[in-house]
Motif scaffolding. Structure first.
Motif, mmCIF file in Angstrom:
data_model
loop_
_atom_site.group_PDB
_atom_site.id
_atom_site.type_symbol
_atom_site.label_atom_id
_atom_site.label_comp_id
_atom_site.label_asym_id
_atom_site.label_seq_id
_atom_site.Cartn_x
_atom_site.Cartn_y
_atom_site.Cartn_z
ATOM 1 N N ALA A 82 -23.374 43.927 -45.438
ATOM 2 C CA ALA A 82 -24.013 42.950 -44.563
ATOM 3 C C ALA A 82 -23.707 41.541 -45.066
ATOM 4 C CB ALA A 82 -25.514 43.184 -44.530
ATOM 5 N N GLY A 83 -23.397 40.642 -44.117
ATOM 6 C CA GLY A 83 -23.144 39.260 -44.484
ATOM 7 C C GLY A 83 -21.677 38.911 -44.640
ATOM 8 N N THR A 84 -20.778 39.907 -44.622
ATOM 9 C CA THR A 84 -19.349 39.617 -44.705
ATOM 10 C C THR A 84 -18.757 39.642 -43.305
ATOM 11 O OG1 THR A 84 -18.764 41.938 -45.008
ATOM 12 C CG2 THR A 84 -19.179 40.638 -46.991
ATOM 13 N N ARG A 85 -17.553 39.053 -43.155
ATOM 14 C CA ARG A 85 -16.917 38.949 -41.848
ATOM 15 C C ARG A 85 -15.501 39.482 -41.944
ATOM 16 N NH1 ARG A 85 -13.305 35.842 -40.373
ATOM 17 N NH2 ARG A 85 -13.581 34.519 -42.213
ATOM 18 N N PRO A 86 -15.336 40.808 -41.842
ATOM 19 C CA PRO A 86 -13.987 41.366 -41.951
ATOM 20 C C PRO A 86 -13.130 40.985 -40.749
ATOM 21 C CG PRO A 86 -15.550 43.058 -41.281
ATOM 22 C CD PRO A 86 -16.360 41.843 -41.612
ATOM 23 N N THR A 87 -11.832 40.895 -40.967
ATOM 24 C CA THR A 87 -10.892 40.627 -39.883
ATOM 25 C C THR A 87 -10.938 41.773 -38.886
ATOM 26 O OG1 THR A 87 -9.447 39.403 -41.392
ATOM 27 C CG2 THR A 87 -8.471 40.186 -39.340
ATOM 28 N N THR A 88 -11.054 41.452 -37.606
ATOM 29 C CA THR A 88 -11.120 42.496 -36.591
ATOM 30 C C THR A 88 -9.774 43.199 -36.474
ATOM 31 O OG1 THR A 88 -10.429 41.024 -34.789
ATOM 32 C CG2 THR A 88 -12.792 41.109 -35.296
ATOM 33 N N ASP A 89 -9.807 44.432 -35.964
ATOM 34 C CA ASP A 89 -8.563 45.181 -35.791
ATOM 35 C C ASP A 89 -7.614 44.448 -34.853
ATOM 36 O OD1 ASP A 89 -9.152 47.184 -37.524
ATOM 37 O OD2 ASP A 89 -9.659 48.682 -36.007
ATOM 38 N N ARG A 90 -8.161 43.805 -33.816
ATOM 39 C CA ARG A 90 -7.300 43.083 -32.872
ATOM 40 C C ARG A 90 -6.548 41.965 -33.585
ATOM 41 N NH1 ARG A 90 -9.133 38.531 -28.552
ATOM 42 N NH2 ARG A 90 -7.077 38.076 -27.699
ATOM 43 N N THR A 91 -7.272 41.198 -34.383
ATOM 44 C CA THR A 91 -6.633 40.098 -35.112
ATOM 45 C C THR A 91 -5.656 40.627 -36.145
ATOM 46 O OG1 THR A 91 -8.605 38.709 -34.802
ATOM 47 C CG2 THR A 91 -7.063 38.067 -36.536
ATOM 48 N N LYS A 92 -6.061 41.683 -36.858
ATOM 49 C CA LYS A 92 -5.191 42.257 -37.883
ATOM 50 C C LYS A 92 -3.894 42.778 -37.270
ATOM 51 C CE LYS A 92 -6.569 45.970 -40.153
ATOM 52 N NZ LYS A 92 -7.235 46.858 -41.150
ATOM 53 N N GLU A 93 -3.995 43.473 -36.146
ATOM 54 C CA GLU A 93 -2.798 44.001 -35.499
ATOM 55 C C GLU A 93 -1.884 42.869 -35.036
ATOM 56 O OE1 GLU A 93 -4.305 46.485 -32.443
ATOM 57 O OE2 GLU A 93 -4.767 48.161 -33.771
ATOM 58 N N ALA A 94 -2.490 41.771 -34.537
ATOM 59 C CA ALA A 94 -1.690 40.634 -34.082
ATOM 60 C C ALA A 94 -0.976 39.974 -35.255
ATOM 61 C CB ALA A 94 -2.587 39.622 -33.367
ATOM 62 N N ILE A 95 -1.680 39.811 -36.366
ATOM 63 C CA ILE A 95 -1.072 39.209 -37.555
ATOM 64 C C ILE A 95 0.106 40.042 -38.035
ATOM 65 C CG2 ILE A 95 -1.436 38.754 -40.009
ATOM 66 C CD1 ILE A 95 -4.304 37.878 -39.297
ATOM 67 N N PHE A 96 -0.101 41.332 -38.167
ATOM 68 C CA PHE A 96 0.951 42.168 -38.742
ATOM 69 C C PHE A 96 2.083 42.437 -37.764
ATOM 70 C CE2 PHE A 96 -2.310 42.808 -41.913
ATOM 71 C CZ PHE A 96 -1.541 42.713 -43.074
ATOM 72 N N SER A 97 1.827 42.310 -36.494
ATOM 73 C CA SER A 97 2.923 42.391 -35.527
ATOM 74 C C SER A 97 3.911 41.263 -35.779
ATOM 75 C CB SER A 97 2.368 42.299 -34.099
ATOM 76 O OG SER A 97 3.419 42.276 -33.158
ATOM 77 N N ARG A 98 3.384 40.080 -36.087
ATOM 78 C CA ARG A 98 4.254 38.939 -36.384
ATOM 79 C C ARG A 98 4.946 39.107 -37.744
ATOM 80 N NH1 ARG A 98 1.888 36.984 -32.304
ATOM 81 N NH2 ARG A 98 2.665 35.106 -31.267
ATOM 82 N N LEU A 99 4.180 39.494 -38.736
ATOM 83 C CA LEU A 99 4.776 39.636 -40.066
ATOM 84 C C LEU A 99 5.869 40.696 -40.071
ATOM 85 C CD1 LEU A 99 1.670 39.329 -42.442
ATOM 86 C CD2 LEU A 99 3.103 37.545 -41.439
#
Length: 231
Positions: free
Chosen positions: A52-69
């Motif tokens: 509780a209290g943390t803000r993990p990167t969402t799967d949508r954002t993570k997939e978008a980031i790694f698609s570029r990388l």
């Protein structure tokens, strides 16, 4: 202080109980079957969910980031730094997709222990090779950067809490450049609130791309062309 790699990760065992369909350890961290490596050699490996209290990167954002990388081909044999690592999802995903070495830095003891446990699982995986290295470091990202004296990194993930100011992010970036932590061809991936001011990169560096996914803005920061390839 030299911050190197170690094959032995200290992680104290915790008692486990089931709470509303999730495993919960006595240090307050939680496990969830929904958190896992998305693709690559460690695809499907479970990650410990955020407390509780943390803000993990969402799967949508993570997939978008790694698609570029993946498209840019920057992860193969890369030396990776994951600051404000949280669950360690970004760094571990990068390792799965071709990274060679990983340092995950997280200030919260329960989450550092969780990352260490996941890394131990990776080292037991059939896809792990003896020339790969990964370590979880407990400490503040700012302090880690201030004290660093090791080799340069190829890819850096920075995902601070939204409460961290833009000025503090700019200072961190500047200190990384000043400490020669970054390869001339390094790529920095910085996550911020979409409502935060755009950071000003250090001298000789630029924001090559900015993408917004819901409440999250992702900045891809690289050295200027005249700096790339220079020593």
């Amino acid at each position: 202080m030299q911050c190197g790699f170690s094959d032995s990760l200290i992680c104290r065992p915790s008692s486990v109980e089931w709470i509303q369909g999730r495993k919960r350890v006595d240090n307050g961290a939680r496990y969830s079957e929904d958190m896992h490596v998305i693709a690559g050699r460690f695809k499907g490996v479970a990650l410990e969910a955020a407390k509780a209290g943390t803000r993990p990167t969402t799967d949508r954002t993570k997939e978008a980031i790694f698609s570029r990388l993946d498209a840019w081909g920057v992860l193969r044999d890369a030396r990776i730094l994951d600051l404000y690592a949280g669950t360690g999802a970004l760094g571990i995903e990068a390792m799965s997709r071709g990274g060679q070495e990983l340092v995950s830095v997280e200030s919260a003891a329960p989450m550092t222990a969780a990352i260490a446990k996941t890394l131990t699982s990776l080292k037991r995986h059939s896809a792990w090779s003896n020339d790969m290295r990964a370590v979880a470091v407990r400490g503040k990202a700012e302090r880690y950067v201030e004290r660093y004296s090791g080799s340069a990194f190829d890819v850096v993930f920075i995902d601070p809490p939204y409460a961290v100011s833009t000025e503090d992010c700019e200072e961190l970036l500047g200190n990384m450049v000043g400490a020669h932590m970054l390869d001339p061809d390094a790529l920095i991936v910085l996550e911020r609130s979409a409502r935060s001011e755009q950071p000003v990169p250090p001298e000789g560096w630029q924001i090559s791309e900015r993408r917004v996914y819901g409440e999250t803005a992702v900045y891809y920061i690289e050295s200027l062309p005249s700096q790339q390839g220079d020593e």
